[in-house]
Design a protein around this motif. Structure first.
Motif, PDB file in Angstrom:
ATOM      1  N   ALA A  19       0.826  -1.208   0.000  1.00 32.41           N
ATOM      2  CA  ALA A  19       0.000   0.000   0.000  1.00 32.41           C
ATOM      3  C   ALA A  19       0.863   1.262   0.000  1.00 32.41           C
ATOM      4  N   GLY A  20       1.968   1.250   0.740  1.00 36.26           N
ATOM      5  CA  GLY A  20       2.879   2.383   0.707  1.00 36.26           C
ATOM      6  C   GLY A  20       3.490   2.586  -0.668  1.00 36.26           C
ATOM      7  N   LEU A  21       3.824   1.503  -1.339  1.00 36.38           N
ATOM      8  CA  LEU A  21       4.333   1.594  -2.710  1.00 36.38           C
ATOM      9  C   LEU A  21       3.305   2.243  -3.631  1.00 36.38           C
ATOM     10  N   LEU A  22       2.049   1.812  -3.526  1.00 36.76           N
ATOM     11  CA  LEU A  22       0.989   2.423  -4.337  1.00 36.76           C
ATOM     12  C   LEU A  22       0.833   3.903  -4.001  1.00 36.76           C
ATOM     13  N   MET A  23       0.907   4.246  -2.723  1.00 38.88           N
ATOM     14  CA  MET A  23       0.761   5.636  -2.329  1.00 38.88           C
ATOM     15  C   MET A  23       1.833   6.515  -2.968  1.00 38.88           C
ATOM     16  N   LEU A  24       3.076   6.053  -2.979  1.00 38.63           N
ATOM     17  CA  LEU A  24       4.152   6.837  -3.585  1.00 38.63           C
ATOM     18  C   LEU A  24       3.945   6.995  -5.089  1.00 38.63           C
ATOM     19  N   HIS A  25       3.482   5.953  -5.760  1.00 37.18           N
ATOM     20  CA  HIS A  25       3.221   6.052  -7.202  1.00 37.18           C
ATOM     21  C   HIS A  25       2.070   7.012  -7.484  1.00 37.18           C
ATOM     22  N   MET A  26       1.071   7.003  -6.623  1.00 39.26           N
ATOM     23  CA  MET A  26      -0.085   7.867  -6.840  1.00 39.26           C
ATOM     24  C   MET A  26       0.208   9.332  -6.520  1.00 39.26           C
TER      25      MET A  26
END
Length: 913
Positions: free
Chosen positions: A555-562
């Motif tokens: 989820a943190g990875l997705l947050m950084l991409h978003m």
């Protein structure tokens, strides 16, 4: 003709069996007379005397005396059989011609002789006489009833009504006869013949005839209407299933098949889905109750499968589907599963209910999830807003799995269906699938609208709440079950969020979705801690906690991409590896180290996708100080710190992986900056020059030395093998690139205008010095072959530098091979090679290196071959003479050197001895 042959074979077999039985009975009577005489004479029946008395008797009669072995409570097997006339189904006494199995019940069963073990195997005669005859007889009775009806039709003896009445009476008579035989105390007399229980066979034959009679009355003659036929067939099926409680699983299977086929046999002008599904619910409930009492998993699985197949067929073939009826049968199926099949009051204990796994639950989970998937994906349903009904079914699956822990497969079915639905709404163009010719015309597999968006949010919350609550509930008692719940509590919300972002959001940067991703990150981390506190022992970091924290990392990875662009995403993602490593100071969860490794893998995937970090068009041409430095350098530093931190807390393989990642990104940082600088600020797929390759080689050799030095201070297998790998890669690059592919002798590349500090100095002399220094440094720290390889590479590089420098001295800046050779140049090569050979020999003796001495011998041998084969024909005059004189002097000098060396060695050995 076929049935006549069967009848003849059956008569012959019956005759043989009866004859054999008469002989056996006579033999048994004779042997029993002998035993009766022993008893009347007062002889003891202890084991040794019985064995003595049985000498000369047949093995079959010895088995008759075996049941007198006393049991643990003092009774004999014979008394046990008399005391328990109502034996359980499937348990039978051995036949008169087979070895008795009762001895296995005695305390000395382990001492049973080999003949007694062989007695457990049923012979062919027993099978013919007890099972096959009964089975064939039951089939013959059923076929006989049908043939009787057929004969009366062909002969015209009776009318249709009379024929059907006679068939019905025959079926009822068979069932009544079976019940009479059962109630009069019939027992299966032979071991292994439980499947040939005669009352069961007769009941099955009667049920088969009744099914055929009712169907003929409706489908052939039209005596009764669809409703009556439907009710009668269903009643026969349910009654047959109920009768299986006393007659066995085979009869239950017959009743279930008949009940499930009934809707297909009875055709109606206006089919009523409610009548169909209410009927299926009744049959399913009866089957589940019967199966639960007798623990027949195959029966209940077949009942669930039949109900599910009818539901899918109805949804596929009916133009106007009654969704209320579909919901009814699906929810009724779940109710039967939860309240009948896996009801806790029917289990052996609460702990078993919490830990057990009920595989029949897979079947209803599969069909209900398939129905929900159809309602959500099929345009005919989705366009009408029926996806909401599918969401209700998915939520019901999760609820039943929560209510009945043994029905764990339901949450897998719901989770897989949810994932497939929301992966299907992603437009192929968003993920680049439109470039593939998959025949989808760049259209998503499922519709995406506001209802889909809202349902996705609701399902994500359902899985999140249910998953973490159940994971905490089972964390202490059933870790595997807790891990399954935690996994789906993480997977489903992440897939839904990613699908909604790719479908409705901006894939470059969208803060509207970054905020939910951040909330998921925090929620998963807090949930993992919540679960860990319920473990035994607390805070152990079991599999459920691992799934929760792993989900937080994703989820943190997705947050950084978003939330960020490609440049800051790579940098921040690399720096994020520090967070789980720091967390190990307070929690020693093994998964924290692997979360850091996941961050490293994600960064590696990003730089593989875009090595320029920000895109080739946005990369600055300024050497060193551009996005390549933080894009590769920050992750390298972060991974190194994470490895250092993990080495002081959890340690393990995650630390080794982070050390490898740090070393790799350090090399990538230097290599990318070098390539950027030497190509004018452009990172592309252009050809590598010799100068650039020389820098890469020096970097690899330097990295090998650094890894060795670090490994000596902080031993690590990654550093040890990594240093060896760096040296091997360097040797490979030198052998292929320096000596062959990029060799200026073959490419005619410019070597520069400066006499000494030119391309040859950078590409050959510096690597030779670096390889030689590394060989000296690792002599006592790495395997001998590794140091020898580096020493050989250093010698070859020095030889190449000296030779190519002579070539440049005569030819200038361009030294291509095709420019020819002069006589003085040819002589110079011979003299140079001899000098280098002598130098290598001296170095090998001084350093006690056999590799250098062998290299010296090889080089001098090459010089000898050159002088005798090439110089003799190419040189003239004084140069030819000097060539041979120099060679001779060198060889004689080498011989004198070795003689003195060996003489001194021999003298020293004599002095020591």
């Amino acid at each position: 003709m076929f049935f006549s042959l069967i009848a003849i074979a059956a008569v012959i077999a019956l005759f043989v069996i009866v004859s054999r039985q008469q002989n056996r009975i006579a033999l048994v009577e004779r042997e029993l007379g002998i035993l009766r005489g022993l008893v009347q004479s007062g002889a003891s029946l202890s084991a040794p005397k019985v064995d003595a008395a049985q000498e000369g008797l047949s093995e079959e009669i010895k088995a008759v005396a075996a049941p007198v072995t006393p049991l643990a409570d003092g009774t004999t097997v014979a008394e046990e059989v008399v005391a328990k006339p109502e034996a359980a189904e499937g348990e039978a006494v051995a036949g008169p011609w087979t070895k008795a199995q009762s001895a296995a019940a005695s305390p000395s069963a382990a001492e049973t002789p080999a003949p007694a073990k062989a007695a457990r195997q049923t012979d062919v005669e027993t099978a013919l006489g007890t099972r096959w005859a009964v089975w064939v007889g039951g089939i013959a009775l059923a076929l006989g009833g049908l043939f009787l009806i057929r004969y009366t039709i062909e002969a015209g003896i009776f009318g249709p009504g009379v024929r059907l009445t006679m068939a019905g009476i025959l079926g009822l008579a068979l069932i009544a006869g079976a019940e009479f035989i059962r109630r009069t105390g019939f027992r299966v007399p032979v071991q292994g013949a439980a499947g040939a229980y005669i009352p069961s066979i007769l009941t099955a034959a009667g049920a088969f005839i009744l099914f055929g009679t009712v169907y003929a009355a409706h489908g052939i003659y039209g005596f009764i209407g669809p409703a009556t036929a439907f009710a009668l067939l269903g009643l026969i099926g349910v009654a047959t299933i109920s009768a299986s409680l006393v007659h066995g699983l085979a009869l239950a299977g017959i009743g279930l098949v008949g009940a499930m086929v009934t809707p297909a046999l009875v055709a109606a002008q206006a089919p009523n889905p409610w009548a169909l599904f209410v009927y299926l619910a009744i049959v399913l409930a009866a089957s589940a109750a019967t199966a639960r009492i007798r623990d027949w998993k195959a029966l209940v699985a077949a009942a669930f499968a039949g109900t599910g197949i009818w539901t899918i067929l109805y949804m596929v073939d009916t133009p106007d589907v009654n969704l209320a009826a579909v919901l009814f049968i699906s929810l009724a199926t779940l109710a039967v599963l939860a309240l009948v099949w896996v009801a806790p009051f029917l289990t052996t204990g609460r702990d078993e209910a919490a830990r057990g796994f009920d595989w029949p639950s897979i079947v209803p989970g599969f069909f209900i999830a398939l129905s929900a998937l159809d309602l959500s994906v099929d345009p005919a349903f989705a366009s009408a807003g029926d996806a909401l009904h599918g969401a209700v079914l998915l939520a019901a699956l999760v609820a039943v799995a929560l209510y009945r822990p043994r029905a764990l497969p339901l949450v897998f079915a719901a989770g897989i269906a949810t994932v497939l639905i929301y992966l299907g709404i992603i437009p192929p163009a968003t993920i680049g699938a439109n470039a593939l010719d998959v025949g989808l015309d760049a259209q998503p597999l499922a519709s995406a609208d506001t209802l889909t968006f809202r349902i996705g949010i609701a399902l994500g919350l359902v899985f999140l709440a249910a998953g973490f609550w159940a994971a905490r509930r089972f964390a202490a008692t059933a870790p595997t079950r807790a891990a399954c719940w935690a996994a789906w509590g993480v997977i489903a919300p992440l897939v839904v969020l990613t699908a909604l972002w790719l479908t409705f959001g901006d894939i470059d940067r969208d803060l509207r979705y970054a905020l939910p991703a951040l909330l998921l990150t925090l929620g998963f981390a807090i949930g993992g801690e919540w679960i860990a506190r319920a473990e035994q022992p607390p805070l152990a970091g079991g599999p459920a906690v691992s799934f929760a924290l792993g989900g937080a990392g994703v989820a943190g990875l997705l947050m950084l991409h978003m939330a960020f662009g490609s440049d800051w995403t790579t940098v921040l993602l690399g720096a994020a590896a520090i967070l789980p490593a720091l967390a190990t100071r307070w929690r020693s969860y093994p998964v924290l180290g692997w979360v850091a490794v996941g961050a490293a893998v994600a960064v590696l995937c990003r730089v593989a996708f875009d090595p320029t970090i920000v895109g080739a068009e946005f990369l600055s041409r300024t050497p060193v100080f551009n996005w390549l430095l933080p894009g590769y350098g920050v992750p390298a530093l972060a991974f190194g710190f994470a490895a250092w931190q993990l080495g002081r807390t959890t340690n393990g393989r995650a630390r080794l992986a982070m050390e490898a990642a740090s070393a790799l990104f350090t090399l990538l940082t230097i290599a990318m900056l070098v390539r950027h600088a030497m190509h004018g600020g452009v990172i592309d797929t252009g050809a590598v020059t010799l100068a650039e390759q020389a820098i890469y080689t020096l970097i690899a050799l330097g990295a090998g030395a650094i890894l060795v030095a670090i490994d000596m201070r902080s031993p690590s297998s990654v550093l040890r093998y990594g240093s060896i790998a760096a040296g091997v890669v360097s040797a490979g690059l030198i052998a292929i690139q320096h000596f062959v592919v990029l060799n200026p002798l073959l490419t005619d590349e410019s070597t520069g205008t400066i006499p000494v500090f030119n391309l040859l100095f950078l590409a050959y002399l510096l690597p030779a010095v670096a390889a030689g220094a590394l060989a000296l440094y690792v002599r006592d720290k790495r395997p001998r072959w590794y140091a020898a390889m580096l020493a050989l590479i250093a010698a070859l590089l020095a030889f190449a530098y000296a030779t190519l420098s002579v070539r440049r001295l005569f030819k200038g800046e361009f030294i291509a091979l095709w420019s020819g050779l002069g006589q003085l140049e040819t002589y110079t090569y011979s003299a140079l090679w001899l000098v280098i050979g002598v130098a290598l020999l001296t170095a090998g003796v001084w350093l006690k290196s056999q590799v250098l001495r062998i290299a010296s011998a090889v080089l001098i041998a090459v010089a000898v071959v050159k002088v005798f084969l090439f110089d003799m024909s190419e040189l003239e005059g004084v140069l030819r003479a000097l060539s041979f004189i120099g060679l001779g002097a060198v060889l004689i000098g080498i011989g004198l050197f070795y003689q003195r060396l060996l003489t001194r060695a021999a003298r020293e050995s004599r002095e020591i001895s």
